[in-house]
Design a protein around this motif. Structure first.
Motif, PDB file in Angstrom:
ATOM      1  N   ARG A 239       0.923  -1.381  -0.064  1.00 39.05           N
ATOM      2  CA  ARG A 239      -0.008  -0.129  -0.172  1.00 39.05           C
ATOM      3  C   ARG A 239       0.951   1.178   0.110  1.00 39.05           C
ATOM      4  O   ARG A 239       1.747   1.125   0.748  1.00 39.05           O
ATOM      5  CB  ARG A 239      -1.030   0.112   1.326  1.00 39.05           C
ATOM      6  CG  ARG A 239      -1.803  -1.114   1.460  1.00 39.05           C
ATOM      7  CD  ARG A 239      -2.950  -0.795   0.594  1.00 39.05           C
ATOM      8  NE  ARG A 239      -4.064  -1.872   0.619  1.00 39.05           N
ATOM      9  CZ  ARG A 239      -5.384  -1.722   1.601  1.00 39.05           C
ATOM     10  NH1 ARG A 239      -5.375  -0.500   2.425  1.00 39.05           N
ATOM     11  NH2 ARG A 239      -6.115  -2.551   1.646  1.00 39.05           N
ATOM     12  N   LYS A 240       0.564   2.161  -0.842  1.00 41.16           N
ATOM     13  CA  LYS A 240       1.552   3.505  -0.940  1.00 41.16           C
ATOM     14  C   LYS A 240       1.067   4.348   0.378  1.00 41.16           C
ATOM     15  O   LYS A 240       0.154   4.427   0.899  1.00 41.16           O
ATOM     16  CB  LYS A 240       0.920   4.279  -2.178  1.00 41.16           C
ATOM     17  CG  LYS A 240       1.656   3.747  -3.655  1.00 41.16           C
ATOM     18  CD  LYS A 240       1.123   4.536  -4.607  1.00 41.16           C
ATOM     19  CE  LYS A 240       1.830   4.072  -5.894  1.00 41.16           C
ATOM     20  NZ  LYS A 240       1.456   4.999  -6.877  1.00 41.16           N
ATOM     21  N   ARG A 241       2.177   4.800   0.743  1.00 34.12           N
ATOM     22  CA  ARG A 241       2.487   5.925   1.954  1.00 34.12           C
ATOM     23  C   ARG A 241       3.326   6.968   1.554  1.00 34.12           C
ATOM     24  O   ARG A 241       4.445   6.716   1.036  1.00 34.12           O
ATOM     25  CB  ARG A 241       2.622   5.385   3.183  1.00 34.12           C
ATOM     26  CG  ARG A 241       1.807   4.748   3.824  1.00 34.12           C
ATOM     27  CD  ARG A 241       0.280   5.082   4.309  1.00 34.12           C
ATOM     28  NE  ARG A 241      -0.852   4.214   4.748  1.00 34.12           N
ATOM     29  CZ  ARG A 241      -1.677   3.526   4.039  1.00 34.12           C
ATOM     30  NH1 ARG A 241      -1.536   3.716   2.579  1.00 34.12           N
ATOM     31  NH2 ARG A 241      -2.577   2.679   4.414  1.00 34.12           N
ATOM     32  N   TYR A 242       2.946   8.402   1.568  1.00 38.99           N
ATOM     33  CA  TYR A 242       3.792   9.328   1.110  1.00 38.99           C
ATOM     34  C   TYR A 242       4.172  10.152   2.240  1.00 38.99           C
ATOM     35  O   TYR A 242       3.765  10.141   3.408  1.00 38.99           O
ATOM     36  CB  TYR A 242       2.647  10.316   0.558  1.00 38.99           C
ATOM     37  CG  TYR A 242       1.944  10.055  -0.813  1.00 38.99           C
ATOM     38  CD1 TYR A 242       2.551  10.715  -2.030  1.00 38.99           C
ATOM     39  CD2 TYR A 242       1.153   8.704  -1.164  1.00 38.99           C
ATOM     40  CE1 TYR A 242       1.957  10.191  -3.273  1.00 38.99           C
ATOM     41  CE2 TYR A 242       0.803   8.552  -2.221  1.00 38.99           C
ATOM     42  CZ  TYR A 242       1.254   9.066  -3.397  1.00 38.99           C
ATOM     43  OH  TYR A 242       0.734   8.678  -4.329  1.00 38.99           O
ATOM     44  N   ASP A 290       5.690  -0.040  -7.883  1.00 37.93           N
ATOM     45  CA  ASP A 290       4.788   1.129  -8.379  1.00 37.93           C
ATOM     46  C   ASP A 290       5.265   2.199  -7.156  1.00 37.93           C
ATOM     47  O   ASP A 290       4.614   2.022  -6.087  1.00 37.93           O
ATOM     48  CB  ASP A 290       3.435   0.745  -8.285  1.00 37.93           C
ATOM     49  CG  ASP A 290       2.488   1.978  -8.578  1.00 37.93           C
ATOM     50  OD1 ASP A 290       3.138   3.192  -9.006  1.00 37.93           O
ATOM     51  OD2 ASP A 290       1.293   2.157  -8.737  1.00 37.93           O
ATOM     52  N   PHE A 291       5.922   3.190  -7.532  1.00 37.28           N
ATOM     53  CA  PHE A 291       6.226   4.206  -6.659  1.00 37.28           C
ATOM     54  C   PHE A 291       6.066   5.646  -7.164  1.00 37.28           C
ATOM     55  O   PHE A 291       6.390   6.645  -6.829  1.00 37.28           O
ATOM     56  CB  PHE A 291       7.833   4.315  -6.308  1.00 37.28           C
ATOM     57  CG  PHE A 291       8.195   3.133  -5.556  1.00 37.28           C
ATOM     58  CD1 PHE A 291       8.063   3.050  -4.041  1.00 37.28           C
ATOM     59  CD2 PHE A 291       8.581   1.994  -6.028  1.00 37.28           C
ATOM     60  CE1 PHE A 291       8.349   2.012  -3.403  1.00 37.28           C
ATOM     61  CE2 PHE A 291       8.869   0.570  -5.288  1.00 37.28           C
ATOM     62  CZ  PHE A 291       8.796   0.888  -3.961  1.00 37.28           C
ATOM     63  N   GLU A 293       4.173   9.046  -7.600  1.00 40.34           N
ATOM     64  CA  GLU A 293       3.508   9.795  -6.823  1.00 40.34           C
ATOM     65  C   GLU A 293       2.200  10.619  -7.318  1.00 40.34           C
ATOM     66  O   GLU A 293       2.204  10.865  -8.640  1.00 40.34           O
ATOM     67  CB  GLU A 293       4.638  10.778  -6.414  1.00 40.34           C
ATOM     68  CG  GLU A 293       5.540  10.564  -5.607  1.00 40.34           C
ATOM     69  CD  GLU A 293       6.466  11.735  -5.143  1.00 40.34           C
ATOM     70  OE1 GLU A 293       6.031  12.650  -4.426  1.00 40.34           O
ATOM     71  OE2 GLU A 293       7.662  11.758  -5.119  1.00 40.34           O
ATOM     72  N   VAL A 323       7.356   8.302  -2.188  1.00 37.45           N
ATOM     73  CA  VAL A 323       6.238   7.189  -1.944  1.00 37.45           C
ATOM     74  C   VAL A 323       7.083   5.950  -1.397  1.00 37.45           C
ATOM     75  O   VAL A 323       8.133   5.548  -2.071  1.00 37.45           O
ATOM     76  CB  VAL A 323       5.757   7.009  -3.074  1.00 37.45           C
ATOM     77  CG1 VAL A 323       4.771   5.660  -2.888  1.00 37.45           C
ATOM     78  CG2 VAL A 323       4.502   8.151  -3.651  1.00 37.45           C
ATOM     79  N   HIS A 325       6.218   2.019   0.653  1.00 38.13           N
ATOM     80  CA  HIS A 325       5.168   1.020   0.666  1.00 38.13           C
ATOM     81  C   HIS A 325       4.956   0.411   1.955  1.00 38.13           C
ATOM     82  O   HIS A 325       5.951   0.158   2.781  1.00 38.13           O
ATOM     83  CB  HIS A 325       5.309  -0.135  -0.234  1.00 38.13           C
ATOM     84  CG  HIS A 325       5.050   0.155  -1.741  1.00 38.13           C
ATOM     85  ND1 HIS A 325       5.632  -0.663  -2.670  1.00 38.13           N
ATOM     86  CD2 HIS A 325       4.569   1.019  -2.287  1.00 38.13           C
ATOM     87  CE1 HIS A 325       5.320  -0.231  -3.707  1.00 38.13           C
ATOM     88  NE2 HIS A 325       4.591   0.721  -3.633  1.00 38.13           N
TER      89      HIS A 325
END
Length: 401
Positions: A239-242, A290-291, A293, A323, A325
């Motif tokens: 899951r992406k985290r910014y 997948d990074f 933004e 970004v 994960h």
């Protein structure tokens, strides 16, 4: 440091898939056990770790969780940070790790949110944490820079909560593990050999087969893919985290606690700058590579939330963003650790959902204990066992940011 691509042996007592924080932790704790003399191989597909969750971590630690076992895990983590050189054998070359104890500040804007914070504080205090509930008046007095419109209470713990140099810990775990005989290679596991309720080894991308007494899944956000190689299902996905680093035109004259705003945005001091983070607008599983933004997130979500909560931050300059994960456990946002009940020598250390760096000391130690002795010798990590997943009995962690 040059890393070989070919294993020296045809079989190992333990093969660890993934050499980032969790893999390095297990490797070090195994190497440091006087009662364990087995061979250990760590297979890492990208040893520059550029896109690992470890490299993208904000490297913070806290005890403000909603499950007692998570408080206990982080308490050991804090002790480990404070006494790092001692835990590493007293080697004078090992640096001391400083913790910046700005603490976490959870803010509640609803009756339900207040109830969660109050119940969590009571549990945390019973476990020995220094968490305190702050009323609006207390918040206004101690932290006058907050805009408290809509805020009911805050929960703050400045004891053993803050930032630490997780990269230093990671580096020395790898160094000392190598010195203790652990072998690291730059390669990729593409298959796991299994016969009934046992795994027998792994297959590398070039077809090389390596025997294994235990296989450890320490693959971070790729943990689900690794489990599938053994014919198993694991509810862990990327899951992406910014993260955003910014400069304030009018900086605060005190350190900013890691403030968890009801909007879902969190922000803290980072030297002369500030660091903020959040999940995306939508939070689906993504590909592990997948990074990309979403640049609208800063303008539409993060900056407005920060300026609303801290009016002094109305004028900001974005310095850097990235970004990372989470290895997100979709069942309950908690770790999955230990032997798989169907495949007794397939070991898991997965699904930390953003808590991995701070939990790595206790988790690596615990899994090393299990591999060496078949039980947890210090902290009982059995609440994190896989069994809860097929039973549909989540160990829900509510304090996930």
């Amino acid at each position: 440091m040059q890393i070989d691509t070919t294993p020296k042996l045809k079989s190992y007592d333990v093969v660890i898939i993934g050499g980032a924080m969790m893999g390095a932790s297990v490797a070090w704790f195994l190497a440091n056990r006087p009662d364990f003399d087995g061979t250990v191989l760590v297979v890492e597909r990208a040893p520059d770790y550029e896109f690992s969750s470890t490299a993208h971590s904000n490297s913070c630690i806290r005890q403000q969780f909603t499950q007692p076992i998570n408080v206990q895990v982080s308490q050991f983590g804090a002790d480990y940070v404070h006494n790092f050189r001692q835990y590493m054998g007293g080697d004078p070359d090992v640096p001391e790790i400083h913790m910046q104890p700005f603490g976490y500040m959870y803010l509640a804007a609803t009756a339900e949110g207040e109830q969660v914070l109050r119940a969590a504080q009571q549990m945390q205090a019973a476990e020995g944490a220094g968490t305190q509930i702050l009323t609006r008046d207390m918040l206004a007095e101690q932290f006058p820079f907050y805009n408290l419109d809509g805020i009911r209470i805050g929960s703050h713990n400045p004891v053993d909560e803050g930032y630490f140099d997780g990269g230093c810990m990671f580096d020395w775990w790898r160094r000392k593990a190598r010195a203790g005989g652990v072998e690291f290679i730059n390669n990729e596991v593409t298959g796991i050999s299994r016969s009934g309720n046992q795994v027998s080894g792994v297959v590398l991308v070039d077809g090389t087969r390596i025997g294994a007494g235990h296989v450890v899944n320490a693959a971070g956000p790729r943990a689900g893919q690794v489990a599938q190689m053994a014919g198993l299902e694991l509810p862990v996905e990327p899951r992406k985290r910014y993260t955003f680093v910014f400069e304030a035109a009018r900086p605060l004259d005190v350190d900013l606690p890691l403030t968890v705003d009801p909007s879902g945005v969190h922000v803290r001091s980072e030297g002369k700058y500030y660091m903020a983070g959040c999940p995306p607008f939508e939070d689906p599983a993504v590909a592990p590579d997948d990074f990309i933004e979403d640049h609208s997130l800063w303008e539409e979500k993060v900056w407005p939330a920060i300026a609303e909560r801290i009016p002094q931050f109305e004028a900001l300059k974005l310095i850097q963003s990235w970004v990372g994960h989470y290895a997100y456990n979709t069942l309950d946002q908690n770790a999955i650790i230990g032997a798989h009940p169907e495949v007794s020598n397939f070991m898991m250390i997965n699904g930390f959902s953003g808590h991995g760096l701070q939990q790595a000391p206790a988790m690596g130690r615990g899994l090393a204990e299990w591999i060496a002795t078949g039980r947890y010798e210090t902290l009982d990590l059995s609440p994190f066992a896989f069994d809860r997943i097929p039973a549909g009995q989540p160990l829900l962690e509510q304090a996930v940011i």
